[in-house]
Design an enzyme around this catalytic site. Structure first.
Site, PDB file in Angstrom:
ATOM      1  N   TYR A  60     115.281  68.233 106.260  1.00  0.00           N
ATOM      2  CA  TYR A  60     115.029  68.792 107.586  1.00  0.00           C
ATOM      3  C   TYR A  60     115.742  67.908 108.612  1.00  0.00           C
ATOM      4  O   TYR A  60     115.297  66.799 108.924  1.00  0.00           O
ATOM      5  CB  TYR A  60     113.537  68.841 107.903  1.00  0.00           C
ATOM      6  N   ASN A  61     116.856  68.442 109.093  1.00  0.00           N
ATOM      7  CA  ASN A  61     117.657  67.729 110.096  1.00  0.00           C
ATOM      8  C   ASN A  61     118.076  66.340 109.615  1.00  0.00           C
ATOM      9  O   ASN A  61     118.085  65.375 110.370  1.00  0.00           O
ATOM     10  CB  ASN A  61     116.906  67.678 111.428  1.00  0.00           C
TER      11      ASN A  61
END
Length: 328
Positions: A60-61
């Site tokens: 995630y990111n």
């Protein structure tokens, strides 16, 4: 807020989980441009609502989500009062050993997650995606060693074929490996294919369901046009992945219409009806919601106490047409 055991374990979690794919997404998605400062109020609001369960992942990111969880969440709550889950297995870059579930990458991923989260243990560590190369035995042994070392408390899985998850469960029995207690799979009123195998397996084996995208990328909010080409929110206008996921079939539109009608009769929001339906399903523990609006956290928390009638559930489910299953 209600709290229940996660699967066949003693871990108590809130019936709503907050997902972290938006945390650290500044510069990545126009409708979820959240950095550290923008993310902080969401942790406070969730805790105020009694939510103690937070989910993230290394991908995630590119780790920024985990860093923000560690920085912001733990400013508001003692570590022992919150449940943090994270995942690994998806590609982080082009390095062949910085992806998948081989022992080298998995051990490094656990240590990197601990560092980013700023904690000495992870409550639930989940296999994000299986890879085609690593034997299940290697994955299970590596995770079990991390449990025994105190780095993680429990393990779980995410989207995978049901027979692969059954192998993980079987190996845990046969070889004394740590037993998965959670399955994070794709499940909503508009994506019910997991009912055919995975959800039934989890119900029989005492594995708790913590599905992602329970609102079908926001489509179940009832604010998209019939073709998914626009809507009332910035996400509805800019998030093209809902169309890619094939969420605008005529049968899906009829499901959404029923969600909206029941919400209007009840005086609640369509998202609350969709979550209440999800919460009523067998083995369901905590749907994971990702949100860019603080009020949506309040709405989700209120949905926990919304009990649908059998007639309402039948009306929601009747229009659905199952998609053809692809070999996994």
């Amino acid at each position: 807020m209600q709290y229940v055991s996660l699967g066949r374990s003693g871990l108590m979690v809130s019936r709503i989980c907050i997902g972290g794919n938006s945390w650290g997404a500044a510069g990545r998605r126009d409708w979820a441009a959240f950095g550290e400062a923008e993310s902080r109020p969401f942790f406070k609001r969730a805790l105020d609502q009694g939510i103690n369960f937070f989910d993230t992942a290394d991908t995630y990111n590119l780790g920024e989500s985990e860093r923000i969880v560690g920085k912001c969440l733990l400013e508001y709550a003692p570590r022992d009062e919150v449940v943090i889950s994270t995942k690994a297995g998806m590609s982080m870059d082009d390095d062949p050993n910085n992806q998948g579930l081989g022992r080298k990458h998995l051990v490094a991923s656990i240590d990197a997650a601990l560092d980013r989260l700023g904690t000495d243990h992870i409550d639930i560590f989940q296999v994000h995606r299986l890879d085609a190369q690593t034997p299940i035995e290697e994955v299970m042994e590596t995770l079990t060693n991390a449990v025994r070392a105190g780095k993680i408390r429990y393990i779980g899985g995410s989207t995978m074929p049901a027979y692969k998850f059954a192998q993980m469960l079987t190996l845990s029995h046969a070889k004394g490996y740590a037993r998965p207690i959670a399955m994070q799979n794709l499940y909503s009123l508009l994506q019910r294919e997991e009912e055919l195998e995975m959800n039934r397996l989890c119900a029989e084996e005492g594995v708790g369901l913590i599905p992602y995208s329970p609102l079908a990328r926001g489509v179940l909010a009832g604010n998209r046009d019939a073709k998914g080409e626009g809507g009332a929110t910035e996400r509805a206008r800019k998030d093209t992945r809902a169309q890619d996921a094939d969420l605008f079939r005529p049968s899906d539109r009829r499901v959404v219409d029923q969600v909206v009608k029941i919400a209007q009769r009840r005086g609640v929001k369509p998202t609350q009806v969709a979550l209440a339906w999800c919460l009523a399903k067998p083995a369901m523990v905590a749907p994971i919601i990702g949100t860019t609006n603080l009020d949506y956290i309040d709405d989700a928390a209120a949905a926990v106490d919304l009990n649908l009638t059998e007639t309402e559930i039948e009306r929601l489910e009747k229009p659905y047409q199952f998609r053809a299953q692809t070999p996994g």
